[in-house]
Design an enzyme around this catalytic site. Structure first.
Site, short mmCIF file in Angstrom:
data_model
loop_
_atom_site.label_atom_id
_atom_site.label_comp_id
_atom_site.label_asym_id
_atom_site.label_seq_id
_atom_site.Cartn_x
_atom_site.Cartn_y
_atom_site.Cartn_z
N GLU A 244 6.99 -60.03 -36.94
CA GLU A 244 7.82 -61.52 -37.63
C GLU A 244 9.23 -61.50 -36.86
O GLU A 244 9.83 -60.57 -36.58
CB GLU A 244 8.31 -61.06 -39.16
CG GLU A 244 7.06 -61.02 -40.04
CD GLU A 244 7.22 -60.40 -41.35
OE1 GLU A 244 6.37 -60.92 -42.26
OE2 GLU A 244 7.80 -59.34 -41.37
N ASP B 107 4.92 -58.29 -49.21
CA ASP B 107 5.58 -59.15 -48.42
C ASP B 107 5.04 -59.85 -47.30
O ASP B 107 5.72 -60.26 -46.41
CB ASP B 107 6.77 -58.24 -48.02
CG ASP B 107 6.16 -56.99 -47.06
OD1 ASP B 107 4.91 -56.82 -46.84
OD2 ASP B 107 7.03 -56.16 -46.35
N1 NAD Z 1 10.77 -56.52 -49.12
C1 NAD Z 1 11.26 -56.17 -48.25
O1 NAD Z 1 12.51 -56.39 -47.93
C2 NAD Z 1 10.71 -54.79 -47.30
C3 NAD Z 1 11.32 -54.26 -46.49
C4 NAD Z 1 10.96 -53.11 -45.66
C5 NAD Z 1 9.63 -52.77 -45.99
N2 NAD Z 1 8.91 -53.40 -47.02
C6 NAD Z 1 7.67 -53.02 -47.26
O2 NAD Z 1 7.65 -51.88 -47.85
C7 NAD Z 1 6.52 -51.31 -47.81
C8 NAD Z 1 6.71 -49.60 -47.66
O3 NAD Z 1 7.19 -49.48 -46.22
P1 NAD Z 1 7.20 -47.92 -45.55
O4 NAD Z 1 8.13 -47.97 -44.35
O5 NAD Z 1 7.97 -47.04 -46.65
O6 NAD Z 1 5.82 -47.79 -45.39
P2 NAD Z 1 5.12 -46.20 -45.07
O7 NAD Z 1 3.76 -46.57 -44.52
O8 NAD Z 1 5.80 -45.33 -44.38
O9 NAD Z 1 5.09 -45.84 -46.80
C9 NAD Z 1 4.13 -46.54 -47.43
C10 NAD Z 1 3.49 -45.52 -48.65
O10 NAD Z 1 2.51 -46.27 -49.45
C11 NAD Z 1 1.54 -45.65 -49.84
N3 NAD Z 1 0.48 -46.09 -50.49
C12 NAD Z 1 -0.40 -47.05 -49.88
N4 NAD Z 1 -1.23 -47.75 -51.07
C13 NAD Z 1 -1.04 -47.09 -52.14
C14 NAD Z 1 -1.17 -47.42 -53.65
N5 NAD Z 1 -2.12 -48.09 -53.91
N6 NAD Z 1 -0.89 -46.48 -54.49
C15 NAD Z 1 0.22 -45.61 -54.10
N7 NAD Z 1 0.99 -45.46 -52.84
C16 NAD Z 1 0.24 -46.35 -51.95
C17 NAD Z 1 1.10 -44.69 -48.61
O11 NAD Z 1 0.32 -43.65 -48.65
C18 NAD Z 1 2.43 -44.59 -48.00
O12 NAD Z 1 3.01 -43.26 -48.40
C19 NAD Z 1 5.78 -51.96 -46.72
O13 NAD Z 1 4.66 -52.51 -47.32
C20 NAD Z 1 6.63 -52.56 -46.24
O14 NAD Z 1 6.02 -53.80 -45.48
C21 NAD Z 1 9.50 -54.49 -47.68
#
Ligand code: NAD
Length: 375
Positions: free
Chosen positions: A68, A243
């Site tokens: 993005e 997101d």
């Molecule tokens: N809204 C925002 O502004 C924003 C900003 C940054 C990241 N994000 C989103 O936040 C999320 C997390 O990012 P990250 O960098 O920590 O990712 P990451 O991959 O490091 O961690 C994600 C975790 O979620 C866990 N997970 C997946 N499915 C699950 C479920 N059903 N139940 C419980 N745990 C589950 C995984 O095992 C993993 O440990 C991503 O989806 C990312 O796109 C959103």
């Protein structure tokens, strides 16, 4: 804002901040002050919402992820962030979210700052969540469930501890190693002193009795991690991991039971958990609450939900914060990202073949003769 570490000879220099530089800013300021500082900049920018030229981000989707571009500008600064989201990346040793960004001068177009934004995105997302929760959650909230214990999770935990006075966090992740990592990182961390951490066996177990529920999972699917039967009166849901189209976390029954708040409605309708609801489903933009134009939570028993997707303005604020801190602390390296030209109309000079040394000498003699002859 002045140019980075500049002299008149380097007007086009760009300040470069590496992940180590951003880590140094956190190290020098302290985590609590960094989160608070970023939250202050984010809140200030939400309060001048109308001064931004806004658009939903431009997304390029592929089977396993998304890349993005997030542009935004006010009258004096332009910013963009490049960010990806690839939930399967961690299985091959890569981060789910990787990012960098640019802050530029609108008057001349000069890029002032080129910064890492992987670490910065985690900080700004946590700071934004806390800004929203301060406005929407019950002020007496002390217990938070944190579902998803990956890269972003420590930052959420610390932001809610320092900016929302959260005292207990109930952790759950389908990956036990992720929860153990989060526990380890926070238990060894003086920034989390006084924070009780409880690893839970299920989402329902983590959510039970929580005042705030933060979901920050990564999976490219329409998941229903939080369902309406888990809700308790007065809960605030901070939904962060849903997101992207086809990548959500919260069952639509939760949104229907809640008063829903968003960053920038046109973007959240496409990307947020809101994507499952009809276009007329009512939402309130966060800036309207922060500026006092619309109410937030109506009563202590209401369920509130911040359907966060991440908006370009938060990155603009984060880049402004980094730029100011880096100059105060004299961190980062000025780089010649843009060609520096003594004659800006003579770009070709950069690639004009240099005459060989003997030819150069001959040319100088010729020029000297020519000058002498015309004198
Ligand atoms: N809204 C925002 O502004 C924003 C900003 C940054 C990241 N994000 C989103 O936040 C999320 C997390 O990012 P990250 O960098 O920590 O990712 P990451 O991959 O490091 O961690 C994600 C975790 O979620 C866990 N997970 C997946 N499915 C699950 C479920 N059903 N139940 C419980 N745990 C589950 C995984 O095992 C993993 O440990 C991503 O989806 C990312 O796109 C959103």
């Amino acid at each position: 804002m002045s140019s980075p570490h500049t002299t008149s000879a380097s007007r086009t220099n760009t300040l470069f901040l590496s992940p180590q530089d951003v880590a140094s800013i956190i190290g020098r300021q302290g985590m609590a002050a960094t989160l608070q500082g970023m939250a202050t900049y984010i809140r200030q920018d939400f309060l001048r919402w109308e001064s931004f030229d806004k658009a939903p981000r431009v997304a390029s989707h592929s089977p396993d992820g998304v890349i993005e571009l997030m542009p935004i500008a006010d009258a004096s600064r332009y910013a963009f962030k490049y960010v990806n989201g690839h939930p399967k990346n961690t299985a091959q040793g890569l981060s789910t979210v990787m990012a960098f960004g640019v802050l530029a001068d609108v008057a001349t177009g000069t890029p002032l700052l080129l910064s890492e934004m992987t670490l910065t995105t985690a900080l700004r997302t946590a700071a934004t969540s806390a800004v929203a929760a301060r406005a929407l959650a019950r002020p007496d909230s002390r217990v938070m469930a944190l579902i998803g214990n990956g890269a972003q999770s420590e930052f959420q935990a610390l932001a809610f501890h320092h900016l929302m006075d959260i005292e207990e966090i109930r952790l759950y992740d389908i990956d036990l190693a992720a929860t153990a990592k989060l526990m380890h990182n926070l238990q060894a961390n003086p920034d989390a002193a006084g924070l009780r951490l409880i690893a839970c066996a299920s989402v329902a177990d983590a959510v039970r009795g929580a005042d705030i529920v933060t979901t920050i999972t990564a999976d490219k699917t329409n998941a229903a991690i939080i369902t309406a039967d888990m809700l308790e009166p007065g809960m605030h849901i901070n939904g962060v991991g849903g997101d992207c189209p086809g990548k959500t976390e919260i069952h639509h029954g939760v949104l229907r039971a809640a008063k829903v708040f968003v960053e920038f409605e046109p973007q959240t309708r496409i990307e947020g958990d809101l994507q499952h609801l009809p276009a007329e489903f009512p939402v309130t933009e966060l800036w309207q609450v922060l500026s006092g134009q619309k109410p937030g939570r109506d009563n202590a028993n209401q369920i509130t939900m911040f359907d966060s997707v991440g908006f370009a303005m938060e990155d603009f604020s984060a880049l402004r914060y980094l730029f100011d801190q880096a100059q105060t602390l004299r961190l980062g390296a000025p780089i010649a990202l843009i060609a520096q030209l003594s004659d800006p109309k003579d770009l070709y000079r950069l690639i004009r073949p240099m005459p060989a040394r003997s030819e150069r000498a001959a040319t100088q003699v010729d020029a000297h003769v020519a000058l002498t002859e015309t004198a």
